[in-house]
Design a protein around this motif. Sequence first.
Motif, PDB file in Angstrom:
ATOM      1  N   ASP A   1      -5.694  96.320  28.952  1.00 41.30           N
ATOM      2  CA  ASP A   1      -6.824  96.138  29.792  1.00 41.30           C
ATOM      3  C   ASP A   1      -7.349  96.161  31.648  1.00 41.30           C
ATOM      4  N   GLY A   2      -5.713  96.612  31.812  1.00 44.98           N
ATOM      5  CA  GLY A   2      -5.951  96.375  33.063  1.00 44.98           C
ATOM      6  C   GLY A   2      -6.138  98.262  34.021  1.00 44.98           C
ATOM      7  N   GLU A   3      -6.512  98.259  35.008  1.00 46.12           N
ATOM      8  CA  GLU A   3      -6.732  99.786  35.644  1.00 46.12           C
ATOM      9  C   GLU A   3      -5.247 100.201  35.971  1.00 46.12           C
ATOM     10  N   GLU A   4      -5.628 101.446  35.414  1.00 46.05           N
ATOM     11  CA  GLU A   4      -3.997 102.074  36.160  1.00 46.05           C
ATOM     12  C   GLU A   4      -3.777 101.950  37.358  1.00 46.05           C
ATOM     13  N   ARG A   5      -2.329 102.046  37.849  1.00 47.29           N
ATOM     14  CA  ARG A   5      -2.438 102.258  39.026  1.00 47.29           C
ATOM     15  C   ARG A   5      -0.635 103.040  39.277  1.00 47.29           C
ATOM     16  N   PHE A   6      -0.304 102.959  40.079  1.00 47.03           N
ATOM     17  CA  PHE A   6       0.698 104.610  40.504  1.00 47.03           C
ATOM     18  C   PHE A   6       1.279 104.436  42.028  1.00 47.03           C
ATOM     19  N   GLY A   7       1.712 103.140  42.001  1.00 48.42           N
ATOM     20  CA  GLY A   7       2.399 103.653  43.437  1.00 48.42           C
ATOM     21  C   GLY A   7       3.752 103.853  43.237  1.00 48.42           C
ATOM     22  N   MET A   8       3.858 104.837  44.514  1.00 49.84           N
ATOM     23  CA  MET A   8       5.387 105.497  44.577  1.00 49.84           C
ATOM     24  C   MET A   8       6.109 104.493  46.110  1.00 49.84           C
ATOM     25  N   ALA A   9       5.775 103.190  46.480  1.00 45.69           N
ATOM     26  CA  ALA A   9       6.453 102.972  46.893  1.00 45.69           C
ATOM     27  C   ALA A   9       6.187 101.296  47.054  1.00 45.69           C
ATOM     28  N   THR A  10       6.675  99.927  47.083  1.00 45.14           N
ATOM     29  CA  THR A  10       6.004  99.304  47.715  1.00 45.14           C
ATOM     30  C   THR A  10       4.749  98.719  48.618  1.00 45.14           C
ATOM     31  N   PRO A  11       3.983  98.541  48.848  1.00 48.72           N
ATOM     32  CA  PRO A  11       3.094  98.337  49.574  1.00 48.72           C
ATOM     33  C   PRO A  11       3.547  97.617  51.035  1.00 48.72           C
ATOM     34  N   LEU A  12       3.152  98.282  52.851  1.00 51.95           N
ATOM     35  CA  LEU A  12       3.608  97.373  53.469  1.00 51.95           C
ATOM     36  C   LEU A  12       2.202  96.552  54.237  1.00 51.95           C
ATOM     37  N   PRO A  13       2.517  95.671  54.384  1.00 48.38           N
ATOM     38  CA  PRO A  13       1.684  94.826  55.432  1.00 48.38           C
ATOM     39  C   PRO A  13       0.332  95.796  56.408  1.00 48.38           C
ATOM     40  N   GLY A  14      -1.272  95.594  56.493  1.00 47.08           N
ATOM     41  CA  GLY A  14      -1.654  96.550  57.518  1.00 47.08           C
ATOM     42  C   GLY A  14      -2.109  97.677  56.370  1.00 47.08           C
ATOM     43  N   THR A  15      -1.420  98.145  55.466  1.00 42.23           N
ATOM     44  CA  THR A  15      -2.238  99.475  54.480  1.00 42.23           C
ATOM     45  C   THR A  15      -3.099  98.783  53.688  1.00 42.23           C
ATOM     46  N   PRO A  16      -4.046  99.421  53.501  1.00 38.78           N
ATOM     47  CA  PRO A  16      -5.123  99.375  52.212  1.00 38.78           C
ATOM     48  C   PRO A  16      -4.081  98.758  50.694  1.00 38.78           C
ATOM     49  N   GLU A  17      -3.644  99.361  50.274  1.00 35.64           N
ATOM     50  CA  GLU A  17      -2.715  98.679  49.241  1.00 35.64           C
ATOM     51  C   GLU A  17      -2.571  97.089  49.645  1.00 35.64           C
ATOM     52  N   TYR A  18      -2.013  96.807  50.896  1.00 41.61           N
ATOM     53  CA  TYR A  18      -1.449  95.655  50.816  1.00 41.61           C
ATOM     54  C   TYR A  18      -2.318  94.807  50.750  1.00 41.61           C
ATOM     55  N   GLU A  19      -3.393  94.758  51.273  1.00 37.78           N
ATOM     56  CA  GLU A  19      -4.371  94.154  51.300  1.00 37.78           C
ATOM     57  C   GLU A  19      -5.296  94.078  49.957  1.00 37.78           C
ATOM     58  N   LYS A  20      -5.240  95.179  49.566  1.00 38.61           N
ATOM     59  CA  LYS A  20      -5.602  95.463  47.560  1.00 38.61           C
ATOM     60  C   LYS A  20      -4.591  93.716  47.066  1.00 38.61           C
ATOM     61  N   ALA A  21      -3.498  94.114  47.195  1.00 34.07           N
ATOM     62  CA  ALA A  21      -2.387  93.685  46.508  1.00 34.07           C
ATOM     63  C   ALA A  21      -2.489  92.271  46.701  1.00 34.07           C
ATOM     64  N   LEU A  22      -2.707  91.952  48.134  1.00 39.04           N
ATOM     65  CA  LEU A  22      -3.429  90.165  48.558  1.00 39.04           C
ATOM     66  C   LEU A  22      -4.718  89.204  47.657  1.00 39.04           C
ATOM     67  N   LYS A  23      -5.998  90.413  47.297  1.00 40.72           N
ATOM     68  CA  LYS A  23      -6.953  90.066  46.635  1.00 40.72           C
ATOM     69  C   LYS A  23      -6.384  89.929  45.835  1.00 40.72           C
ATOM     70  N   ASP A  24      -5.661  90.853  44.568  1.00 35.62           N
ATOM     71  CA  ASP A  24      -5.824  90.713  43.455  1.00 35.62           C
ATOM     72  C   ASP A  24      -4.563  89.609  42.813  1.00 35.62           C
ATOM     73  N   ASN A  25      -3.864  89.502  44.155  1.00 33.86           N
ATOM     74  CA  ASN A  25      -2.461  88.100  44.043  1.00 33.86           C
ATOM     75  C   ASN A  25      -4.031  86.870  44.105  1.00 33.86           C
ATOM     76  N   LYS A  26      -4.566  86.565  44.531  1.00 40.45           N
ATOM     77  CA  LYS A  26      -5.482  85.420  44.422  1.00 40.45           C
ATOM     78  C   LYS A  26      -6.379  85.033  42.902  1.00 40.45           C
ATOM     79  N   GLN A  27      -6.693  86.354  42.566  1.00 42.12           N
ATOM     80  CA  GLN A  27      -7.096  86.219  41.601  1.00 42.12           C
ATOM     81  C   GLN A  27      -5.895  86.408  40.148  1.00 42.12           C
ATOM     82  N   GLU A  28      -4.761  86.175  40.613  1.00 44.93           N
ATOM     83  CA  GLU A  28      -3.988  86.628  39.045  1.00 44.93           C
ATOM     84  C   GLU A  28      -3.903  84.664  38.309  1.00 44.93           C
ATOM     85  N   PRO A  29      -4.059  85.240  37.328  1.00 46.45           N
ATOM     86  CA  PRO A  29      -3.338  83.551  36.463  1.00 46.45           C
ATOM     87  C   PRO A  29      -1.325  83.374  37.003  1.00 46.45           C
ATOM     88  N   VAL A  30      -1.948  81.689  36.923  1.00 44.13           N
ATOM     89  CA  VAL A  30      -0.789  81.033  37.409  1.00 44.13           C
ATOM     90  C   VAL A  30      -0.097  79.815  36.280  1.00 44.13           C
TER      91      VAL A  30
END
Length: 261
Positions: free
Chosen positions: A151-180
Motif C-alpha cells: 500500500d506504499g508508494e513505489e521507490r527506486f533508490g540506487m544509492a543511500t540518500p546523502l545529507p543535503g539532497t532532496p531524497e535525504y530530506e524526504k527520508a527525514l520527513k518519512d521517518n517522523k511519520q513511521e510507526p515505532v
Amino acid sequence: MKIIFVRHGEPDYAHDSLTEKGWREAELLAKRISKWNVTDFYCSPLGRAKDTASCTLKEMNREAVTLDWMREFSYVIDDPVTGKHGVPWDFVPSFWTGDPLMLKGQSWVESDVMKQNPQIAEKYQEVCLRFDELLASYGYIRENLYYRFPDGEERFGMATPLPGTPEYEKALKDNKQEPVIVIFCHLGVTCIVLSHLLNIPFPMLAHGFFLPTTSLTILSDERHWGTEASFRVQVMGDVHHLLSNGEPVSPAGSFANPFHG
C-alpha cells in the motif's frame, strides 16, 4: 518502521521478577524510552518482562498489548555434551558448529538435539507466523524470504540518500511519520524473531550475539526498490542508558564479563 526489542532487566528467575539491580536498570530504561514517540507497546506475558515494561508504561501513562507467543523460547532439551537440561542454546562450540543443520536456514529445528522436544519446531513456526501477522497490521506482507509494503508508494533508490539532497530530506520527513513499536521480551525469543526477519539460523544468533539486560535491539525497514521491504539491524544489545548513568552491565546470560567502556 522501527522495531525495538527490549530484553528484560536483570532477572530474579526464582520469582519471575527482577533483582534490585534489575529494577534500577528498568528505571533508567524508562527515562530513555519516555523521550520517544512510540506508536505501540507490546510485552511478553512473563513477570520479568512485564515488570521491566511497567516502569516505562507508568512513566508514559501508556499500556502494552500482551503477546503470549513472545514468552521466552525455553523449550528444554538435554545437552548431549554437558548433560545440562535446559534451554535449546548455550551449546559448546564444537557441538553446534559441527552439525550442518544448525548452520542452515530453518533446518536447525531438524537437528537431532532440537527434535528431542517437538515443541521447538512447532513454537518456532508459531512465533514466525504470529510476528508476520503483527507486521501485516502495519502493512508489511511476508513474501518468500522478504516483505512487501503493497500500500506504499513505489521507490527506486540506487544509492543511500546523502545529507543535503532532496531524497535525504524526504527520508527525514518519512521517518517522523513511521510507526515505532517497542517489545519487552527476552534474549532467546528475540533471536528467534531475528532469525526469521534476517534469514539467519537461530543458533548463529543465540551463540554469536549477547543481549544484556534492558538492552535495545533496533531494526529499521528498508524500502528502496518498488514495494519490496526488508529489515536491517541498526544496533544490537545497546545499553547506553546504563553506561551513561554508571550502572554496570549485568553478565546475566553470558559466559564472559561484559565490556564497560
